[in-house]
Design an enzyme around this catalytic site. Structure first.
Site, PDB file in Angstrom:
ATOM      1  N   ASP A  11      22.344  61.412  25.944  1.00  0.00           N
ATOM      2  CA  ASP A  11      22.514  60.440  27.023  1.00  0.00           C
ATOM      3  C   ASP A  11      23.947  60.570  27.528  1.00  0.00           C
ATOM      4  O   ASP A  11      24.799  61.175  26.865  1.00  0.00           O
ATOM      5  CB  ASP A  11      22.261  59.017  26.490  1.00  0.00           C
ATOM      6  CG  ASP A  11      22.450  57.969  27.569  1.00  0.00           C
ATOM      7  OD1 ASP A  11      21.864  58.138  28.662  1.00  0.00           O
ATOM      8  OD2 ASP A  11      23.217  57.001  27.372  1.00  0.00           O
ATOM      9  N   SER A  12      24.220  59.945  28.674  1.00  0.00           N
ATOM     10  CA  SER A  12      25.579  59.959  29.196  1.00  0.00           C
ATOM     11  C   SER A  12      26.519  59.135  28.303  1.00  0.00           C
ATOM     12  O   SER A  12      27.732  59.261  28.424  1.00  0.00           O
ATOM     13  CB  SER A  12      25.584  59.379  30.607  1.00  0.00           C
ATOM     14  OG  SER A  12      24.973  58.099  30.606  1.00  0.00           O
ATOM     15  N   CYS A  74      18.770  59.916  29.110  1.00  0.00           N
ATOM     16  CA  CYS A  74      19.434  59.439  30.322  1.00  0.00           C
ATOM     17  C   CYS A  74      18.490  59.605  31.520  1.00  0.00           C
ATOM     18  O   CYS A  74      18.038  60.724  31.807  1.00  0.00           O
ATOM     19  CB  CYS A  74      20.705  60.267  30.527  1.00  0.00           C
ATOM     20  SG  CYS A  74      21.632  59.803  31.979  1.00  0.00           S
ATOM     21  N   GLU A 153      26.318  46.502  28.283  1.00  0.00           N
ATOM     22  CA  GLU A 153      27.287  46.972  27.287  1.00  0.00           C
ATOM     23  C   GLU A 153      28.144  45.825  26.758  1.00  0.00           C
ATOM     24  O   GLU A 153      28.577  45.846  25.612  1.00  0.00           O
ATOM     25  CB  GLU A 153      28.167  48.087  27.882  1.00  0.00           C
ATOM     26  CG  GLU A 153      27.349  49.333  28.109  1.00  0.00           C
ATOM     27  CD  GLU A 153      28.153  50.593  28.343  1.00  0.00           C
ATOM     28  OE1 GLU A 153      29.394  50.563  28.230  1.00  0.00           O
ATOM     29  OE2 GLU A 153      27.520  51.622  28.652  1.00  0.00           O
ATOM     30  N   CYS A 185      16.578  52.969  33.811  1.00  0.00           N
ATOM     31  CA  CYS A 185      17.927  53.283  33.318  1.00  0.00           C
ATOM     32  C   CYS A 185      17.954  52.886  31.849  1.00  0.00           C
ATOM     33  O   CYS A 185      17.357  51.865  31.473  1.00  0.00           O
ATOM     34  CB  CYS A 185      18.963  52.488  34.112  1.00  0.00           C
ATOM     35  SG  CYS A 185      20.636  52.573  33.436  1.00  0.00           S
ATOM     36  N   HIS A 187      19.965  51.408  30.007  1.00  0.00           N
ATOM     37  CA  HIS A 187      20.507  50.104  29.625  1.00  0.00           C
ATOM     38  C   HIS A 187      19.592  48.920  29.956  1.00  0.00           C
ATOM     39  O   HIS A 187      19.737  47.848  29.390  1.00  0.00           O
ATOM     40  CB  HIS A 187      21.829  49.857  30.349  1.00  0.00           C
ATOM     41  CG  HIS A 187      22.951  50.718  29.896  1.00  0.00           C
ATOM     42  ND1 HIS A 187      22.937  52.081  30.038  1.00  0.00           N
ATOM     43  CD2 HIS A 187      24.129  50.410  29.292  1.00  0.00           C
ATOM     44  CE1 HIS A 187      24.076  52.583  29.555  1.00  0.00           C
ATOM     45  NE2 HIS A 187      24.802  51.589  29.101  1.00  0.00           N
TER      46      HIS A 187
HETATM   47  N1  DGL Z   1      22.337  56.571  31.023  1.00  0.00           N
HETATM   48  C1  DGL Z   1      22.359  56.342  32.444  1.00  0.00           C
HETATM   49  C2  DGL Z   1      20.908  56.319  32.977  1.00  0.00           C
HETATM   50  O1  DGL Z   1      19.970  56.060  32.262  1.00  0.00           O
HETATM   51  C3  DGL Z   1      23.086  55.063  32.813  1.00  0.00           C
HETATM   52  C4  DGL Z   1      24.571  55.125  32.629  1.00  0.00           C
HETATM   53  C5  DGL Z   1      25.235  56.170  33.517  1.00  0.00           C
HETATM   54  O2  DGL Z   1      25.367  55.966  34.736  1.00  0.00           O
HETATM   55  O3  DGL Z   1      25.623  57.190  32.979  1.00  0.00           O
HETATM   56  O4  DGL Z   1      20.694  56.592  34.133  1.00  0.00           O
END
Ligand code: DGL
Length: 270
Positions: A11-12, A74, A153, A185, A187
């Site tokens: 993931d990012s 992600c 977060e 997303c 989150h």
């Molecule tokens: N993990 C990213 C997503 O699911 C969200 C956070 C980001 O912008 O990196 O799109």
């Protein structure tokens, strides 16, 4: 490929832990290696070219660890890089978009589906394209909800400020009379209670991480690759920056203590 080989997830940053949580509820015996690109997060506001470049590097890092399958947790990376990753790596690659879209189509009755995600996921209409490919009669309404990421977060899962922002973002979906909303997303499942409160009982919320975990389970089952050990799987976490903060948030997200968090120098990824 061996049953005991780990599943790789990237993931990012920390958001993909929502996918780890779902995955381990379905497949508790699987060993997992997670990479969170905390040095270069967010991906959601970057160009497709950059997200593709980073995603290849993230997948490269995991592919060297003998993984039996790669999950692109992600949604942003899944939106723009999934085809490239499938082509480049000799591994099963499972992203969030197709499983999430399919689950949404199973749930909807009126074929009016909302999608929320980062600017990149929404800008690329990743879910909308997938939904319409499977069922061209689907009406899709999309909105980027970038403020949900920092709120999740911060742990502001039941905060008045989060409710206000959710009302502002989600208002238009009520007018569109959607009956299904994809949380596109990593989150957003953390804010599912507030999103449910705002949207009401008649709108089904789709967690792509749950949908993808089911696909992973079927995939492993079908190929005899499910870990048959009766021991709980081990989980190793790698991040490209600030492992201490990752550990804190991860323990809150997962509701348990995590042991192995290591930093990887971003230069090693390139
Ligand atoms: N993990 C990213 C997503 O699911 C969200 C956070 C980001 O912008 O990196 O799109």
């Amino acid at each position: 490929m061996n049953r005991t080989n780990p599943i790789g997830i990237f993931d990012s940053g920390i958001g993909g832990l929502t996918v780890v949580k779902r995955l381990t509820s379905f497949l508790p015996n699987e060993n997992v290696i997670y990479f969170g690109d905390t040095a270069r997060v967010p991906y959601g506001s970057k160009s497709n070219e950059t997200v593709i470049e980073y995603s290849i590097q993230d997948a490269q890092f995991l592919s060297k660890k003998n993984i039996k399958l790669l999950i692109v947790a992600c949604n942003t990376a899944s939106s723009v890089a999934i085809d490239v990753l499938k082509e480049k790596f000799n591994l099963p690659v499972i992203g969030m978009i197709e499983p999430g879209a399919k689950l949404a189509l199973e749930k909807t009755k009126n074929k009016r589906i909302g999608v929320i995600g980062t600017y990149a996921t929404i800008g690329n209409s990743a879910y909308a394209k997938q939904l319409r490919t499977i069922d061209p009669a689907t009406q899709v309404f999309e909105k980027a909800c970038p403020l949900f990421v920092p709120l999740a977060e911060e742990g502001w899962t039941h905060h008045d400020a989060t409710k206000l922002i959710a009302e502002e973002y989600l208002e238009e979906f009520k007018r569109h009379e959607i009956d299904t909303l994809i949380l596109g997303c990593t989150h957003y499942p953390i804010l599912a209670d507030i999103i449910h409160e705002v949207m009401g009982d008649d709108v089904a919320l789709i967690d792509s991480g749950t949908a993808a975990s089911l696909v992973v389970e079927n995939h492993l089952d079908g190929r005899g690759l499910k870990n048959s050990s009766n021991m709980l799987g081990t989980h190793h976490f790698f991040v490209s920056d600030v492992p201490k903060k990752f550990k804190e948030i991860a323990e809150r997200f997962l509701g348990r203590e995590i042991e192995h968090v290591e930093r990887v120098d971003p230069d090693e990824l390139v």
